[in-house]
Each structure stands twice: as C-alpha cells, then as structure tokens.
Design a protein around this motif. Structure first.
Motif, PDB file in Angstrom:
ATOM      1  N   GLY A   1      14.073   5.865   0.362  1.00  0.00           N
ATOM      2  CA  GLY A   1      14.242   6.166   1.773  1.00  0.00           C
ATOM      3  C   GLY A   1      12.994   5.992   2.602  1.00  0.00           C
ATOM      4  N   THR A   2      11.912   5.491   2.005  1.00  0.00           N
ATOM      5  CA  THR A   2      10.673   5.267   2.753  1.00  0.00           C
ATOM      6  C   THR A   2      10.269   3.800   2.653  1.00  0.00           C
ATOM      7  OG1 THR A   2       9.156   5.703   0.897  1.00  0.00           O
ATOM      8  CG2 THR A   2       9.939   7.606   2.169  1.00  0.00           C
ATOM      9  N   THR A   3       9.395   3.381   3.553  1.00  0.00           N
ATOM     10  CA  THR A   3       8.911   2.005   3.562  1.00  0.00           C
ATOM     11  C   THR A   3       7.392   1.983   3.457  1.00  0.00           C
ATOM     12  OG1 THR A   3       8.741   1.923   5.977  1.00  0.00           O
ATOM     13  CG2 THR A   3      10.853   1.270   4.991  1.00  0.00           C
ATOM     14  N   VAL A   4       6.881   0.841   3.028  1.00  0.00           N
ATOM     15  CA  VAL A   4       5.433   0.687   2.858  1.00  0.00           C
ATOM     16  C   VAL A   4       4.970  -0.579   3.579  1.00  0.00           C
ATOM     17  CG1 VAL A   4       5.475   1.813   0.616  1.00  0.00           C
ATOM     18  CG2 VAL A   4       5.661  -0.657   0.736  1.00  0.00           C
ATOM     19  N   PRO A   5       3.712  -0.622   4.010  1.00  0.00           N
ATOM     20  CA  PRO A   5       3.172  -1.867   4.562  1.00  0.00           C
ATOM     21  C   PRO A   5       3.042  -2.908   3.451  1.00  0.00           C
ATOM     22  CG  PRO A   5       1.823   0.035   5.188  1.00  0.00           C
ATOM     23  CD  PRO A   5       2.752   0.489   4.098  1.00  0.00           C
ATOM     24  N   ALA A   6       3.625  -4.069   3.660  1.00  0.00           N
ATOM     25  CA  ALA A   6       3.549  -5.179   2.705  1.00  0.00           C
ATOM     26  C   ALA A   6       2.873  -6.358   3.399  1.00  0.00           C
ATOM     27  CB  ALA A   6       4.930  -5.566   2.204  1.00  0.00           C
ATOM     28  N   ILE A   7       1.818  -6.899   2.788  1.00  0.00           N
ATOM     29  CA  ILE A   7       1.052  -7.982   3.387  1.00  0.00           C
ATOM     30  C   ILE A   7       1.116  -9.196   2.470  1.00  0.00           C
ATOM     31  CG2 ILE A   7      -1.228  -8.731   4.164  1.00  0.00           C
ATOM     32  CD1 ILE A   7      -1.842  -5.843   4.828  1.00  0.00           C
ATOM     33  N   GLN A   8       1.540 -10.325   3.016  1.00  0.00           N
ATOM     34  CA  GLN A   8       1.630 -11.568   2.250  1.00  0.00           C
ATOM     35  C   GLN A   8       0.374 -12.400   2.464  1.00  0.00           C
ATOM     36  OE1 GLN A   8       5.430 -12.829   4.032  1.00  0.00           O
ATOM     37  NE2 GLN A   8       6.387 -12.576   2.023  1.00  0.00           N
TER      38      GLN A   8
ATOM     39  N   PHE B   1       0.846  -1.189   0.000  1.00  0.00           N
ATOM     40  CA  PHE B   1       0.000   0.000   0.000  1.00  0.00           C
ATOM     41  C   PHE B   1       0.884   1.243   0.000  1.00  0.00           C
ATOM     42  CE2 PHE B   1      -2.270  -3.452   2.042  1.00  0.00           C
ATOM     43  CZ  PHE B   1      -3.499  -3.449   1.381  1.00  0.00           C
ATOM     44  N   ASN B   2       0.909   1.919  -1.130  1.00  0.00           N
ATOM     45  CA  ASN B   2       1.789   3.071  -1.308  1.00  0.00           C
ATOM     46  C   ASN B   2       1.039   4.379  -1.051  1.00  0.00           C
ATOM     47  OD1 ASN B   2       4.324   1.786  -2.658  1.00  0.00           O
ATOM     48  ND2 ASN B   2       2.582   0.922  -3.779  1.00  0.00           N
ATOM     49  N   ILE B   3       1.613   5.225  -0.186  1.00  0.00           N
ATOM     50  CA  ILE B   3       1.138   6.594  -0.030  1.00  0.00           C
ATOM     51  C   ILE B   3       2.349   7.495  -0.263  1.00  0.00           C
ATOM     52  CG2 ILE B   3       0.054   8.290   1.475  1.00  0.00           C
ATOM     53  CD1 ILE B   3      -1.288   6.061   2.988  1.00  0.00           C
ATOM     54  N   GLY B   4       2.282   8.248  -1.336  1.00  0.00           N
ATOM     55  CA  GLY B   4       3.449   9.002  -1.782  1.00  0.00           C
ATOM     56  C   GLY B   4       3.560  10.385  -1.186  1.00  0.00           C
ATOM     57  N   ALA B   5       4.093  11.291  -1.971  1.00  0.00           N
ATOM     58  CA  ALA B   5       4.421  12.632  -1.491  1.00  0.00           C
ATOM     59  C   ALA B   5       3.177  13.467  -1.271  1.00  0.00           C
ATOM     60  CB  ALA B   5       5.342  13.318  -2.488  1.00  0.00           C
ATOM     61  N   SER B   6       3.257  14.333  -0.280  1.00  0.00           N
ATOM     62  CA  SER B   6       2.224  15.333  -0.023  1.00  0.00           C
ATOM     63  C   SER B   6       2.086  16.245  -1.230  1.00  0.00           C
ATOM     64  CB  SER B   6       2.597  16.143   1.213  1.00  0.00           C
ATOM     65  OG  SER B   6       1.933  17.385   1.248  1.00  0.00           O
ATOM     66  N   ALA B   7       0.850  16.616  -1.546  1.00  0.00           N
ATOM     67  CA  ALA B   7       0.629  17.529  -2.666  1.00  0.00           C
ATOM     68  C   ALA B   7       1.170  18.921  -2.366  1.00  0.00           C
ATOM     69  CB  ALA B   7      -0.865  17.607  -2.985  1.00  0.00           C
ATOM     70  N   ASN B   8       1.358  19.234  -1.088  1.00  0.00           N
ATOM     71  CA  ASN B   8       1.797  20.580  -0.704  1.00  0.00           C
ATOM     72  C   ASN B   8       3.293  20.672  -0.454  1.00  0.00           C
ATOM     73  OD1 ASN B   8      -0.908  21.804  -0.638  1.00  0.00           O
ATOM     74  ND2 ASN B   8      -1.242  20.411   1.071  1.00  0.00           N
ATOM     75  N   SER B   9       3.869  19.659   0.199  1.00  0.00           N
ATOM     76  CA  SER B   9       5.310  19.703   0.462  1.00  0.00           C
ATOM     77  C   SER B   9       6.113  19.061  -0.660  1.00  0.00           C
ATOM     78  CB  SER B   9       5.629  18.994   1.779  1.00  0.00           C
ATOM     79  OG  SER B   9       5.454  17.586   1.650  1.00  0.00           O
ATOM     80  N   GLY B  10       5.461  18.195  -1.457  1.00  0.00           N
ATOM     81  CA  GLY B  10       6.176  17.483  -2.510  1.00  0.00           C
ATOM     82  C   GLY B  10       7.066  16.385  -1.981  1.00  0.00           C
ATOM     83  N   GLN B  11       6.908  16.038  -0.698  1.00  0.00           N
ATOM     84  CA  GLN B  11       7.741  15.041  -0.062  1.00  0.00           C
ATOM     85  C   GLN B  11       6.902  14.153   0.854  1.00  0.00           C
ATOM     86  OE1 GLN B  11      11.575  16.803   1.524  1.00  0.00           O
ATOM     87  NE2 GLN B  11      10.474  18.706   1.142  1.00  0.00           N
ATOM     88  N   VAL B  12       7.492  13.029   1.245  1.00  0.00           N
ATOM     89  CA  VAL B  12       6.882  12.187   2.265  1.00  0.00           C
ATOM     90  C   VAL B  12       7.228  12.730   3.648  1.00  0.00           C
ATOM     91  CG1 VAL B  12       6.927   9.876   3.298  1.00  0.00           C
ATOM     92  CG2 VAL B  12       6.793  10.131   0.813  1.00  0.00           C
ATOM     93  N   ILE B  13       8.443  13.211   3.796  1.00  0.00           N
ATOM     94  CA  ILE B  13       8.886  13.831   5.051  1.00  0.00           C
ATOM     95  C   ILE B  13       9.457  15.209   4.724  1.00  0.00           C
ATOM     96  CG2 ILE B  13      10.400  13.617   7.057  1.00  0.00           C
ATOM     97  CD1 ILE B  13      10.468  10.603   6.567  1.00  0.00           C
ATOM     98  N   PRO B  14       8.802  16.313   5.133  1.00  0.00           N
ATOM     99  CA  PRO B  14       7.541  16.334   5.872  1.00  0.00           C
ATOM    100  C   PRO B  14       6.337  16.324   4.932  1.00  0.00           C
ATOM    101  CG  PRO B  14       8.346  18.554   5.633  1.00  0.00           C
ATOM    102  CD  PRO B  14       9.372  17.656   4.972  1.00  0.00           C
TER     103      PRO B  14
END
Length: 326
Positions: free
Chosen positions: A117-124, A70-83
C-alpha cells in the motif's frame, strides 16, 4: 553446427547475471531535524533532507541500465508507514506524529517496496559507459499542526539499515520499470524534534463598567481571559495596568481627548468577584493566577472594582497587559 551455436548464444542472453555487475553508493545522509516545534501552532512544521547517490558498472559489463529504489519503511515507534511517530521517554512519555514525503507538496508518502500500500521513489539510470551516474534525492518531512496534547520534550524516531535501504534492478537493454530485490547500500538516520513549552493568550475581552452616575460607588465589572499552554506546562498569569502597578491597582483617564479633564479614576483588578476579591497583579507567587496547561484554552474571569464614580463626566479607559509566565 549453426543451430548449436545459436542455442548457446541464446542461453547466454537468458542467463546474464554473471555480467550484471553494478556498484552504487550513497553520501550526505543526515538526520531529519525539525528543530523546535510548537504543538499549539496552527501552522505545520516542515523540513527536508537531501542525500546523493552514485552508480557505475564494472569493466567489461554489458548491461545498459539500472533502476534504483529508495525504501523507507515503518516507524520504529508506530510500527507503520502511516502514521509515523517520534517518541519521548518522559516523564511523562509522549508521541509526536510526523510524515515523510517524496514531493515538496507533501502529497505522496515515502514508503517501502516491502510495505504493501505504499510507494517508493524509483530512479532509472542509463549506464552507457564506465562513468559514474550521479544524482540526489530529497526527503520532505512534516509535523502536522495542532497536536495539542503533546508534552514538551525531545522526540526521536529511528530508521536502521533494515528499514532504510536501496534496492537495484539491472537491465541489459534499458533500465527496468520495477524495483528489484538486489540489496544496495543502506542509509540509516534519525528523525528529531524538540517540542518546546509554549503559552498563548487566545481570548481577552474588555472590562466595561458602562454608564455610571456620579453618586455610584463600588462599581464592579468582569471579563474573560483564555490561555492555552502546552500539556503539563505550569504557568502564571499576571495583569499589569498601564501605570505598571504590580498589585493590579490602575487608573483610567479620559478617552475622548478632552485635554481639560485631568481626572483619574482608580480601579483595582481582582481574581474573585466583589470589593473583597483577591487583588490580581503581576507579582508571581503573591497575586498572580496559576495553572497547568493541557493543550486547550482554559478560561479565567478577571474582575475590576471602582470605589467611586464622582469624577468629571467623560469616558475613561486604561489598557491592561496580560503576562503569562511559563
């Protein structure tokens, strides 16, 4: 002939894509709403959103499992995941920091396989038959405390099908250990918060006249009052003695429990020093003190005068209420 049949069979095992048909769906995806947020609070604002998934293989499929990410990418406002940031168009415009997490302890940021540099929840998932395999995933969200420069308003961030999506990686013998590149369903959503106007009396000391002789007149003393309000928030400060005078004219009574002493020592609250200082009461637009918040504590001096100390020797006191209107 046996060698030829063996090679053909091996070829089929190495090219299983034709038989790897798995269908996944998602439901229950909602906006992540923080509700009202006080940016002056010393406590984080937390919320969460839980959605469901379901995966099944098609008839005659031979695959044994699938790994869904389940991928959640960059913020539409910061253009990044962090922050990550929500934004308010204003006026005046502003941003509010927040973050999405994979766990309830808010330690693992929810990222995307497409963001280094980011991780995602992976479900098998093991797909042993045609029965759908279902489950749920929770997104934990936090607005950090003490974002004191944030202006009140309605804030939002947006995740589209391009930045919020599931990927699938199927396997014949078992679910793979990595995310795949096969696109699954998307789950667009918004992140919402309403930054409310807020004021807080952060400091308030006593006004103490100290010891006075009965011949003393025009006694004067002062204290400090600290008020913090959200940025760009107009406010007024009113002072109310215990007799509810709107003009700031109060009386002090015995503070020692001396029932035989009925004397009342009058005093006047003022916003400027001296007996001619402007009275400080609780009539907005008339005798209150006004200001505009900047997110930090702003300090004010409050003064009080006593015309005469010619009263029964005793300790006198009164309680003044500070009213901040915004």
């Amino acid at each position: 002939m046996r060698l030829i049949h063996l090679v053909l069979l091996l070829g089929l095992l190495l090219c299983p894509l034709a038989s790897k048909a798995v269908v996944c769906s998602m439901s229950g995806v909602q906006n992540i709403s923080f509700g009202n947020v006080n940016p002056l609070s010393s406590t984080d604002t937390n919320t969460s959103m839980t959605f469901n998934y379901s995966c099944t293989k098609e008839l005659a499929d031979v695959l044994a499992g699938v790994t869904i990410c389940f991928n959640i990418g960059a913020s539409a406002n910061s253009g990044q995941v962090i922050p990550r940031r929500m934004a308010y168009a204003g006026p005046p415009a502003g941003t509010l920091d927040y973050q999405l997490y994979q766990n309830a302890s808010y330690t693992t940021v929810w990222g995307s396989q497409y963001q280094s540099g980011t991780t995602v929840p992976a479900i098998q998932l093991n797909l042993l038959n045609l029965t759908p395999v279902t489950g749920s995933v929770t997104v934990y969200a936090k607005v950090p405390a003490r974002q004191t420069t944030v202006v009140p308003g309605s804030y939002q961030d947006t995740y589209t099908a391009a930045t919020a999506s599931m990927t699938m990686n199927v396997g014949l013998l078992a679910p793979p250990t990595t995310c795949g590149t096969t696109q699954g369903p998307t789950f667009p959503f918004n992140v919402l918060a309403t930054v409310t106007k807020f004021c807080n009396v952060t400091t308030a000391s006593n006004i103490t006249f100290g010891n006075a002789a009965f011949t003393d007149t025009n006694l004067s003393a002062s204290n400090t009052i600290g008020v913090a309000c959200t940025s760009n928030t107009p406010y007024t400060i009113g002072l109310v003695p215990s007799n509810n005078s709107t003009t700031g004219s109060g009386v002090m009574k015995t503070n020692t429990g001396n029932a035989s002493n009925s004397d009342q020592v009058p005093y006047q609250l003022r916003s400027a020093a001296g007996t001619s200082g402007a009275p400080w009461g609780n009539s907005t637009g008339s005798n209150t003190v006004a200001g505009t918040g900047n997110g930090q504590t702003i300090t004010y001096n409050a003064y009080a005068t006593v015309p005469s100390a010619n009263y029964t020797p005793d300790t006198y006191a009164d309680t003044v209420t500070i009213n901040v209107t915004y």
